[in-house]
Structures are given as C-alpha cells and as structure tokens.
Scaffold this active site. Structure first.
Site, PDB file in Angstrom:
ATOM      1  N   VAL A 192       0.975  -1.278  -0.028  1.00 35.31           N
ATOM      2  CA  VAL A 192      -0.056   0.072  -0.021  1.00 35.31           C
ATOM      3  C   VAL A 192       0.738   1.044  -0.117  1.00 35.31           C
ATOM      4  O   VAL A 192       0.455   2.315  -0.702  1.00 35.31           O
ATOM      5  CB  VAL A 192      -1.032  -0.067   1.179  1.00 35.31           C
ATOM      6  CG1 VAL A 192      -1.910   1.257   1.243  1.00 35.31           C
ATOM      7  CG2 VAL A 192      -1.919  -1.330   0.930  1.00 35.31           C
ATOM      8  N   CYS A 193       1.934   1.085   0.853  1.00 37.81           N
ATOM      9  CA  CYS A 193       2.767   2.582   0.859  1.00 37.81           C
ATOM     10  C   CYS A 193       3.539   2.791  -0.520  1.00 37.81           C
ATOM     11  O   CYS A 193       3.660   3.809  -0.928  1.00 37.81           O
ATOM     12  CB  CYS A 193       3.674   2.114   1.796  1.00 37.81           C
ATOM     13  SG  CYS A 193       3.307   2.092   3.559  1.00 37.81           S
ATOM     14  N   ALA A 194       3.942   1.605  -1.121  1.00 39.16           N
ATOM     15  CA  ALA A 194       4.547   1.670  -2.524  1.00 39.16           C
ATOM     16  C   ALA A 194       3.413   2.073  -3.287  1.00 39.16           C
ATOM     17  O   ALA A 194       3.877   3.089  -4.444  1.00 39.16           O
ATOM     18  CB  ALA A 194       5.088   0.291  -2.900  1.00 39.16           C
TER      19      ALA A 194
END
Length: 172
Positions: A64-66
């Site tokens: 999700v962060c990527a």
C-alpha cells in the site's frame, strides 16, 4: 499525550503520539534525512516558497505504501517544479533511494524520520505501539501553513488522493 484508538491496523486500535494537526495552523518544523550522494538534512524551511505535499507512510517496503508513493508520483508530474513533494517514512534513507530508483519514482523526494522520530511526534503520526508512522497526508502552502490534512483511519488502507491533489492544485 497519545490519541488512543486514533487509527487501526487491520482492525486493531492503536495510539498516535502527539496531537492531530488541522488545516489553517502553521506546520511544525522538522528535520528529516535523505540520501543524495550522502546523508543530507531536509527541514520545513527548505520547502517554503512552494506548495508542498507530505505523503506519510509506514514503510515503502509494503504494497500500500509503495502504491501510494507511485500514485502521487504519477499524479503530480504535471506540476513540474511548481511544488515540493516528499514521502516521509522511517525507512532508512538508503532504502528509500533504492526504492525510488527501482520503481522509477522521480517526482517525489523521500525523507526519513528514523533518527529521532520528531516528525512523527510533532505531526501526530507516530504509532506508539509499533514505533512506525501511520498513513497521513499534509498539504502545506508556500508559507508553511497547513492547507489540507488526512489521517487515514485504517493504516492498511490508501489515502483519499483526490482531495489532497485538489488542495495542492488550488495553491499552485
């Protein structure tokens, strides 16, 4: 002064350190570290003069962060050099640089709060139980005043991109 239950991670309530910031107030100062031919400091004063997107993520090594970093990187390409855009995490600056190189992230700068977690404490994004940053978005005007804030309530969820981008666009 933690905010118990301010966010959840996969449904489990967690505590955020510090207070929640609001639109209209001055952004707190910070000192982050980034890697560009060596370790360098990034402070709030370095970003003043242009609208700024601060995209806060737990770790670039998670899907999700990527995705958040890559979506913002693509969405802000049309702004060119009219804005600053920084992804903030506790990942080491070397890992952040490696991620950007591997993923073709060219419009977002990465900066780390690994040394003293002062950003996480002053922006109210440090998860006390996990000692990582929660997911949040801050848009600052050119003077360092907060124009938009989103503390994503579920850490494993994506932020609401459109209001953040609209706030940024309104400042350009």
């Amino acid at each position: 002064m933690g905010r118990s239950g301010a966010v959840t991670f996969k449904g489990n309530p967690l505590t955020l350190a510090g207070r929640a910031l609001s639109a209209g107030e001055a952004a707190p100062d910070f000192t982050l570290r980034y890697f560009e031919g060596g370790l360098k400091e990034l402070k709030l004063a370095d970003l003043k003069g242009k609208p700024t997107l601060l995209s806060v993520v737990p770790s670039l090594d998670t899907p999700v962060c990527a995705m958040q970093t890559k979506k913002f990187n693509e969405s802000i390409s049309s702004f060119g050099d009219k804005i600053n855009a920084v992804t903030v995490s506790l990942d080491l600056p070397f890992a952040q640089a490696r991620f950007c190189n591997a993923e073709g992230v060219e419009n977002m700068r990465t900066a780390s709060d690994y040394q003293d977690r002062s950003f996480g404490n002053s922006y109210g994004t440090l998860i006390e139980e996990l000692k990582i940053l929660s997911r949040a978005i801050f848009v600052l005007d050119g003077t360092g005043k907060i124009a938009y804030v989103e503390y994503v309530p579920e850490v494993a969820s994506e932020p609401n991109y459109e209001p953040a981008l609209a706030a940024l666009k309104s400042l350009v």
